[in-house]
Structure formats: structure tokens, C-alpha cells
Design a protein around this motif. Structure first.
Motif, PDB file in Angstrom:
ATOM      1  N   TRP A   1       2.262   2.168   9.331  1.00  0.00           N
ATOM      2  CA  TRP A   1       3.589   2.157   8.706  1.00  0.00           C
ATOM      3  C   TRP A   1       4.629   1.509   9.618  1.00  0.00           C
TER       4      TRP A   1
ATOM      5  N   LYS B   1       3.762  -0.621   4.057  1.00  0.00           N
ATOM      6  CA  LYS B   1       2.521   0.155   4.021  1.00  0.00           C
ATOM      7  C   LYS B   1       1.380  -0.842   4.232  1.00  0.00           C
TER       8      LYS B   1
ATOM      9  N   LYS C   1       8.089   9.666   2.888  1.00  0.00           N
ATOM     10  CA  LYS C   1       7.501   9.071   4.098  1.00  0.00           C
ATOM     11  C   LYS C   1       8.599   8.625   5.060  1.00  0.00           C
TER      12      LYS C   1
ATOM     13  N   THR D   1      -3.771   3.816   7.345  1.00  0.00           N
ATOM     14  CA  THR D   1      -2.587   3.054   6.940  1.00  0.00           C
ATOM     15  C   THR D   1      -1.602   3.027   8.102  1.00  0.00           C
TER      16      THR D   1
ATOM     17  N   THR E   1      -2.370  -1.430   4.727  1.00  0.00           N
ATOM     18  CA  THR E   1      -3.693  -0.837   4.531  1.00  0.00           C
ATOM     19  C   THR E   1      -4.728  -1.659   5.305  1.00  0.00           C
TER      20      THR E   1
END
Lengths: 166, 166
Positions: free
Chosen positions: A50, A122, A96, A48, A124
Motif C-alpha cells: 500500500w 493498492k 484502510k 498487497t 497486488t
């Protein structure tokens, strides 16, 4: 995560770690595509990626409407060209945000991690491709040129790898 | 073309002229986005950006199905980040192919400009944006960081310009 996936993530991380700004490309409601530079914050061990974002931004709305986005990293000096396709989500995640927090982020969210508009992207990763000539610049530039000119990925010389995360 | 448009094209040309590879992002049939490096051949005086392509390539099919594409140029060393949105078309144009021809292209189309699969991408620019810190690196990097983190384009400091071609 399997060892194969771990290795793929580490490999991708090694390509992009020195490239501060990614270009995020999104689909708009009128089916046009647009891009903007965004500071990568972290590629975590789950594959992932960020980013920080304001939930008031146009980009946040675009992502919510069209979550399948593309992220590229380009570093001509090292002939690194990476394309990552995946699904993006804009969310609040205090834990986070605290983990990724830095003075550079604080400049834009002066209220800190409690800023009501502070959000995260986020992203993915579903697949990642790169054209990397670092190991053999001459050959690799040639391989890139083939991909670049013909639209075919370079399969005969140089390093071109497609990472599938799911 | 008006003088304003001429000036915009010259300005854009000055940003991208030293960046050999663009990243072309296209929409796929499953609504995912993918990118690949492509060698820019020319930004002409009409605001059209040209690339060579094989009409057998996957990219050529993607462009024909979804002609609204995005092209980015990134050069971290100069903090140049350019996003161009527009309409792409894959076509045969012998005169233009001859004009753009070079030994680098010949390596991939050994039959020369008469190669039956040699085609061009004619990318008609609708809008272009850039984040350029060359004139004042500190301020501009800050401006980029704002755009990059918040998703807002930098409007207060640094040079951020959106060029509208139509």
C-alpha cells in the motif's frame, strides 16, 4: 492464504521492512518508462503493498492507464535488491487510509483522511525477486555481480529466490 | 555537447558515481515490467551509460524487443533516488569492452573480451530526475516525502532537477 504464501510474504517483508522508499516504475502512453520514490506504507498479509497518492497526480493517471507496474527496493549497505511485479489500482478506501494514517501523511493531506484527493495505491504482487547478500556478503556480492553483468540471475551461489503469488 | 549538457552529465555523474548497482526495468512482451540489479560501468561524456551483458541472456532479448527502458539508482544512506529514462541497445563493441574491462568482469566472461557472448548495453539517456537531500537532509527528506506520498515531484523545497538530454 497457504502457509507457503504466508512464508513468502514474511520473507519478502523481512527484506523490505527497513527500506522506506520504493521506486515505482510505470509505463507511459508513449511506451517510455519512468520511476519515482514512494513511501511504502504496508505489505499486508494478502501480499498487497500500500502507498498513499493524490488522485490529481500524474502518477495516478499513469497507473490507471497502465496498471501493470514494477516496484523496486534497493539498500546498498545491506546489498538488498528487490524487484516486485504486479497490478496497481488507485482507489479510495477510508478504512484502510485510517489504518495507515500517520503524522507524516498529514503533512501532505492537511484535511486528513477526509481530504477529497487522498487515495491509495493498492499494489497486488504477482512475483517478487531479490538478490540478498546479507547472510554471506562476499559470496552474495559475487552472485549479484554475475546477475548484474551477464543478465543471468545467480543460480549457483548466494540467495536468489523468485516468489510467485499467483 | 554544450556546456549546459556537460554540466548536467557531470551533475548526474556526481549523484550516481558511488552507487555500484543500478536497477534496470524493462517491458516484457506481456506488458509486465521487471527489474534486476546491474553493475554500472561508465557514464560517458555523451550521456551514455554502459553495462556488460551476455547476448544469451533473457534481458538482452527483452531490451532488443523493447528498447525504451528505465534505470534507477537508490542510496538510502545519502537519500539519493535517481530515475533515468532512455533507449537501450545491445551491441558488440570490442574497443569499448576493452576500455571498460576489469577483473570483476573477467570472472563472468572467462574468455575475456573475445568471449563470443560478451556484449554491451549502450543506454542513451533521454531524461534523468533525482531527489537528493544531501545538501539539506531535513528539508530534502521532506521534499522526497511529498513526492513519495502524493506522486507530485517536489517543486517548492529541496533539490529536484530534471535533466533533458535531447
Amino acid at each position: 492464504m497457504s502457509e507457503v504464501i504466508d512464508s513468502s510474504i514474511n520473507n519478502l517483508r523481512s527484506k523490505i521492512k527497513a527500506i522506506r522508499f520504493a521506486m515505482l516504475t510505470t509505463l507511459n502512453d508513449d511506451q517510455t518508462l519512468s520511476s519515482r520514490p514512494m513511501t511504502q506504507q504496508q505489505l499486508d498479509d494478502n501480499g498487497t503493498l500500500w502507498f498513499f497518492i493524490s488522485d490529481e497526480s500524474h502518477l495516478a493517471r499513469d497507473i490507471t492507464s497502465h496498471p501493470k507496474i514494477n516496484v523496486t527496493f534497493a539498500e546498498p549497505a545491506d546489498s538488498i535488491y528487490v524487484s516486485i511485479s504486479g497490478n496497481a489500482e488507485v482507489l479510495k478506501h477510508l478504512e484502510k487510509a485510517k489504518e495507515l494514517w500517520s503524522p507524516a501523511v498529514a503533512a501532505w493531506f492537511p484535511e486528513g483522511v477526509d481530504d477529497p484527493h487522498l487515495s491509495l495505491i493498492k499494489f497486488t504482487i504477482h512475483s517478487a525477486e531479490y538478490w540478498d547478500s546479507h547472510s554471506n556478503k562476499m559470496l552474495q556480492l559475487f552472485a549479484i555481480a554475475k546477475a548484474a553483468i551477464s543478465g543471468h540471475p545467480p543460480t549457483d551461489i548466494g540467495e536468489h529466490e523468485k516468489l510467485q503469488f499467483n
